[in-house]
Design an enzyme around this catalytic site. Sequence first.
Site, PDB file in Angstrom:
ATOM      1  CG  ASP A  31      -1.925   1.105   1.226  1.00  0.00           C
ATOM      2  OD1 ASP A  31      -2.342   1.518   0.123  1.00  0.00           O
ATOM      3  OD2 ASP A  31      -2.299   1.564   2.306  1.00  0.00           O
ATOM      4  N   GLY A  32       0.467   2.244  -0.718  1.00  0.00           N
ATOM      5  CA  GLY A  32       1.187   3.506  -0.687  1.00  0.00           C
ATOM      6  C   GLY A  32       2.125   3.737  -1.845  1.00  0.00           C
ATOM      7  CG  ASN A  79      -6.854  -1.834  -4.083  1.00  0.00           C
ATOM      8  OD1 ASN A  79      -5.959  -2.633  -3.854  1.00  0.00           O
ATOM      9  ND2 ASN A  79      -7.019  -0.754  -3.349  1.00  0.00           N
TER      10      ASN A  79
END
Length: 192
Positions: A31-32, A79
């Site tokens: 993530d990120g 997502n």
Amino acid sequence: MNADHRDSKQTSEASSDNENNLPRHVAIIMDGNGRWAQARGMPRVEGHRRGVHSVRMVSETCTELGIEAVTLFCLSSENWKRPKEELDFLMQLLEQYLVEERDLIMKQGLRLKTIGRRDRLPDNVLKEMDKTLEMSAGNRGTQLVLAIDYGGRDEIARAARSICEDVRAARIEPAEINEQTIAGRLDTSGLP
């Protein structure tokens, strides 16, 4: 026994104890990557592309350490709310990873496994995924688990539906349902 020998022996024992304290299974939420790229003035997709390099380093290190399984949470069921262009890129990147990393997967003896739903993935991704799964099935090294279109609540719901279908078909009695019954229906069944 002299002091140098004692220190050497203690270091060796500590090292041995430390090896036994390694986890059997490491999970990483990827993530990120998009935010990382944006913070550096790059498009979000560049962050995802660079994330592949991190995946390679993690899988190599875990293999060297003898970790039994590594799960990479690549794409959660949440997502699908991302912009279409970004999702298309992620699917293309996944397909590319499955093709380009095959040699490394085989060289390192990794066993690829996937968890999550398959029904929303494009056919071209499924084709390459299945090919890599089949090729690595006989490997005995670290299990590399890709969590794709995965959600924990969805996994539990799918397991519950599966058990309900078996109860309705009289393959199992409700009183026979226990923790092992549920665990055996989860995508993560068989993982340490």
